[in-house]
Structures are given as structure tokens and as C-alpha cells.
Design an enzyme around this catalytic site. Structure first.
Site, PDB file in Angstrom:
ATOM      1  CB  CYS B  27      23.950 -36.902 -15.457  1.00 40.23           C
ATOM      2  SG  CYS B  27      22.362 -36.134 -15.555  1.00 40.23           S
ATOM      3  CE1 TYR B  28      27.617 -37.625  -9.382  1.00 37.72           C
ATOM      4  CE2 TYR B  28      27.729 -38.528 -11.605  1.00 37.72           C
ATOM      5  CZ  TYR B  28      27.746 -38.699 -10.234  1.00 37.72           C
ATOM      6  OH  TYR B  28      27.875 -39.961  -9.718  1.00 37.72           O
ATOM      7  CB  ILE B  29      23.329 -30.564 -10.708  1.00 37.10           C
ATOM      8  CG1 ILE B  29      22.012 -31.165 -11.193  1.00 37.10           C
ATOM      9  CG2 ILE B  29      23.243 -29.043 -10.612  1.00 37.10           C
ATOM     10  CD1 ILE B  29      20.855 -30.961 -10.230  1.00 37.10           C
ATOM     11  CD  GLU B  76      29.177 -29.314 -13.431  1.00 37.30           C
ATOM     12  OE1 GLU B  76      28.920 -28.117 -13.579  1.00 37.30           O
ATOM     13  OE2 GLU B  76      29.956 -29.738 -12.554  1.00 37.30           O
TER      14      GLU B  76
END
Lengths: 154, 154
Positions: B27-29, B76
Site C-alpha cells: 500500500c502507499y504512504i 492512504e
């Protein structure tokens, strides 16, 4: 790979006014591992650092102001502000002398970056350099942003 | 620097069962710029990517599970889960075939990484490769994690 030694500052035998400087402010999305955003005068950067003291992996990406503002919301530390002076030494190296501001006022550090480990080990600090803190994690900016000035100095 | 071409998948003329695979979740910060965390079987990584399609800067740092868990809270986007199969091609390259799961079920992509731009440009995809999507940002994992499968496929 970043190879760097870090020192406190002794008594300066010259005026800083004659050297170029930039205004830096930075904070940390994460301190372990280091994910840092920095404003450098009018430029913005994202930097990731690996573990290590004298020698550590480092990667830097330039950001737009919009990207910077978005990432700023994810920071988990206070902001470090400092003036960075660039002082050429009698070698190929440049001393980066940081005068910290606000909650870190009073702290002055000097960093010198090297191309090779051998160059770093052979480096003889000028007399106006103070105690070496390369291996003292409390003087890493990621620590300063969380814990402030180490008690021995404050 | 990462040099990579990306394709959808056509009809496979062999069974995937004969090739090694890993279970990935990521997943993506941040999606702009890309700050990604990924679990790769039992390993954990932080990856930063610059802008670009065929060619982009990339930096990867291995994380401990504890670091991963901490950074996971800053993400996020939704989590992407996929099985990645490693299929050697008739060149020095390896195809990484990703079978997406959960909200992206049905999507299969193939990535091939190259050492040089010339090698990337001369590459002739095998017949079982589908449409090339190297330059279609909707198929970037950072986009898939935000917007799901592009309408043309869903």
C-alpha cells in the site's frame, strides 16, 4: 551511499557572513527508517536514509511545493529550522555548518561529506571543529527533531 | 534507475504452477510521489519512485516487520494483494506476472525489467503478452490502489 562525519563547532576564527548559506526546514514522516521532507530555500526534497553512522544509504527526490505540502501532513516530529553555511576546506571537501533555530537554538553542528571511506578516515578536522559526534545518534537530526538538544549541551 | 515495460496478459500457453511465485501485498504512504511499503512473502520493503513511465528512479530499503507495521498506519490507499510469478524469457529478462486479488481480481499484468533503454526498446514481447500499458498511468499500482481496475477491463 552517503559517507559523512559530524562535529560540534568550536570557536570560529572567521566571520560566517562571507560564506553562502541556505535556510533549511525539515521534518520526518518517519524517523526509523528516516523518511524526511526538507525545504531548502525555494526547493523541496524527499529523502530516505538507511541505517548507519559514518556511512549510510541515501536517496533524494525533488518535490513540487504541492507534493511537499501533502507529505507535510504525515510528519510525526517537530520541524527543524536551521541556517546552513557552506565553508570550503583545504581539501576537496566542504564543511556544512548548521546553525539551529527555535527549539534547538544554541546548537551548531558541522558535517563533511566524503567520496570514499578512506578519505573520511584520513580527514583531519580543522582546529575550529569541536567534538566529533558521527557515532552519537542523539545528534542525528531525526533524534534532535524528537528529543531536542542532548542534555550535555542544553 | 528502473527501466520496465508493462503488458496485460493474453492466453497463457503453459501452466503457471511450474514457476516460482511470491505473495505480495502493498500500500502507499503517498501516491505522488510514490512512497510504497510492500510485504514480499516474509520480507518487508520501503520503496520510493520518481516520475516516469518506461524509465524512472527507484530506491528500495528493507524494513523490519516493526518498521513496516508503523509505516502501515500512514498509508492512504487500499492494500493491493497479488501473486507474482517469475517466468524466464528467451532473453536475459524475466517476466513478472502478477495475478491480482480481492478488489482487483481479474486483472493480470506482466512486467519486464531491462538494464538499458536500448534493450527495452528492442524487446519483442512473446505472443502470450497482451496489450502494452507501459505508458498508461491507470495501470500503475499506485493508481490501481486508488481507482481500481480501469473501466475498459472491468
Amino acid at each position: 551511499m552517503e559517507i559523512e562525519r559530524k562535529f560540534l563547532c568550536g570557536k570560529l576564527p572567521f566571520s560566517l557572513a562571507e560564506f553562502p548559506h541556505k535556510q533549511l526546514s525539515q521534518c520526518y514522516i518517519s524517523t526509523n527508517p528516516v523518511i524526511r521532507i526538507r525545504k531548502n530555500d525555494t526547493q523541496f526534497f524527499l529523502t530516505i536514509k538507511g541505517t548507519g553512522e559514518l556511512c549510510r544509504q541515501e536517496f533524494e527526490l525533488e518535490l513540487t511545493q504541492e507534493q511537499y505540502n501533502h507529505l507535510n501532513k504525515k510528519c510525526e516530529t517537530s520541524v527543524i529550522s536551521k541556517k546552513r553555511y557552506y565553508i570550503p576546506l583545504n581539501t576537496t571537501a566542504t564543511a556544512e555548518l548548521d546553525i539551529y533555530e527555535n527549539q534547538l537554538e544554541g546548537l551548531i553542528t558541522i558535517e563533511v561529506e566524503f567520496i570514499t571511506m578512506e578519505e573520511a578516515q584520513l580527514f583531519i578536522p580543522p582546529v575550529w571543529f569541536g567534538k566529533e559526534v558521527t557515532f552519537d545518534n542523539r545528534y542525528k537530526n531525526s533524534s534532535l527533531s524528537q528529543f531536542g538538544i542532548p542534555p550535555e549541551l542544553s
